[in-house]
Enzyme design. Sequence first.
Site, short mmCIF file in Angstrom:
data_model
loop_
_atom_site.label_atom_id
_atom_site.label_comp_id
_atom_site.label_asym_id
_atom_site.label_seq_id
_atom_site.Cartn_x
_atom_site.Cartn_y
_atom_site.Cartn_z
N PRO A 166 16.33 7.91 48.09
CA PRO A 166 16.41 7.67 49.56
C PRO A 166 15.15 7.17 50.41
CG PRO A 166 15.78 10.00 48.85
CD PRO A 166 16.29 9.23 47.66
N ASN A 167 15.72 6.51 51.34
CA ASN A 167 14.52 5.86 52.21
C ASN A 167 14.03 4.72 51.68
OD1 ASN A 167 15.20 7.69 54.56
ND2 ASN A 167 14.10 9.06 53.20
N ARG A 214 8.66 0.66 56.35
CA ARG A 214 8.17 1.94 56.21
C ARG A 214 6.97 2.20 55.81
NH1 ARG A 214 10.37 6.09 51.47
NH2 ARG A 214 9.49 7.90 52.63
N TYR A 260 3.61 2.50 50.99
CA TYR A 260 4.51 2.02 50.28
C TYR A 260 4.34 0.36 50.00
CZ TYR A 260 6.32 6.47 51.16
OH TYR A 260 6.43 7.78 51.26
N ASN A 277 12.82 6.08 40.88
CA ASN A 277 11.96 6.78 42.04
C ASN A 277 13.01 7.57 42.98
OD1 ASN A 277 10.55 7.24 44.25
ND2 ASN A 277 9.76 5.02 44.35
N ALA A 331 11.85 11.65 48.13
CA ALA A 331 11.40 12.87 48.39
C ALA A 331 12.37 13.91 47.41
CB ALA A 331 11.61 13.27 49.94
N HIS A 385 10.27 15.97 44.89
CA HIS A 385 9.59 17.24 45.03
C HIS A 385 10.58 18.70 45.11
CE1 HIS A 385 6.76 14.16 46.02
NE2 HIS A 385 7.51 13.92 47.13
N ASP A 421 17.89 18.56 36.33
CA ASP A 421 18.97 19.26 35.31
C ASP A 421 19.67 17.90 34.69
OD1 ASP A 421 18.27 21.83 35.59
OD2 ASP A 421 20.03 22.39 36.92
N GLU A 450 9.66 8.15 35.61
CA GLU A 450 9.51 8.45 36.96
C GLU A 450 8.17 7.49 37.71
OE1 GLU A 450 7.80 12.27 37.65
OE2 GLU A 450 7.59 11.91 39.69
N HIS A 477 6.72 6.08 41.34
CA HIS A 477 6.17 6.17 42.66
C HIS A 477 5.38 5.02 43.34
CE1 HIS A 477 8.00 10.06 42.96
NE2 HIS A 477 7.27 10.28 41.84
N SER A 488 3.45 5.19 46.00
CA SER A 488 2.26 5.61 46.47
C SER A 488 1.70 6.53 45.50
CB SER A 488 2.39 6.60 47.95
OG SER A 488 3.41 7.74 47.72
N ARG A 510 -1.80 12.90 48.73
CA ARG A 510 -1.14 12.96 50.05
C ARG A 510 -0.85 14.14 50.35
NH1 ARG A 510 3.94 8.85 50.26
NH2 ARG A 510 3.69 9.34 52.46
N ARG A 542 3.88 16.76 48.59
CA ARG A 542 4.26 15.58 47.76
C ARG A 542 3.44 15.74 46.39
NH1 ARG A 542 6.78 11.75 51.14
NH2 ARG A 542 5.79 12.07 53.14
C1 DQA Z 1 7.73 7.99 46.93
C2 DQA Z 1 6.87 9.21 47.28
C3 DQA Z 1 7.93 10.50 48.05
O1 DQA Z 1 6.83 11.61 48.13
C4 DQA Z 1 8.41 9.84 49.15
O2 DQA Z 1 9.32 10.89 49.72
C5 DQA Z 1 9.18 8.78 48.92
C6 DQA Z 1 8.46 7.51 48.39
C7 DQA Z 1 6.91 6.79 46.46
O3 DQA Z 1 7.40 6.08 45.86
O4 DQA Z 1 5.68 6.74 46.68
O5 DQA Z 1 10.28 8.31 49.51
O6 DQA Z 1 8.61 8.35 45.81
#
Ligand code: DQA
Length: 157
Positions: free
Chosen positions: A21-22, A29, A34, A85, A88, A91, A98, A109, A111, A113, A118, A122
């Site tokens: 998401p996002n 953003r 990022y 990735n 959020a 977390h 699962d 996994e 990320h 950032s 942070r 997170r």
């Molecule tokens: C993220 C870190 C997460 O805490 C955040 O909610 C994201 C991006 C990252 O790529 O750094 O949406 O996964």
Amino acid sequence: MSKQSEVKRSDKKRIFIIHGPNLNLLGTRDPEQYGTLTLGKVNTAIRRKARDLNLETRIIQTNHEGRIIDLLHRRRRWADGFIINPGAFTHYSYAIRDAIEAISTPVVEVHLSNIYEREEFRRNSVIKEICAAQFYGKKVDSYLEALEYFSKMKTES
Ligand code: DQA
């Protein structure tokens, strides 16, 4: 299946990449955390690296938890590995945890950032301990390191 595609399928590892998401808003953003690349540019860098490493990729972005779970289920046999990735969801999503635990395909996994430097919420990843590896804090290079991980990974033959 043609002879040619059989050859193609067998000599390349297949990596399925899920942006959560996002991440569709990359570029505008929070560029400090990022980076300034749009998702399209991130994907171009991923595809270029994958080509250099002789990996086949599929890339999807979704804002929906259930879709991430469906992709892990449906693509688990196609993929030799997932790069995820989860945004959020990282977390708090025990449902994604699962799903990762339920499949035997390795999941890495990623990320952009550095989640450990942070906000408090997170700093915890509920998927970390069941993932094969975790790469973070290097913006797009976090994804490229994950591709390198899979390129070096030994496969059963
Ligand atoms: C993220 C870190 C997460 O805490 C955040 O909610 C994201 C991006 C990252 O790529 O750094 O949406 O996964």
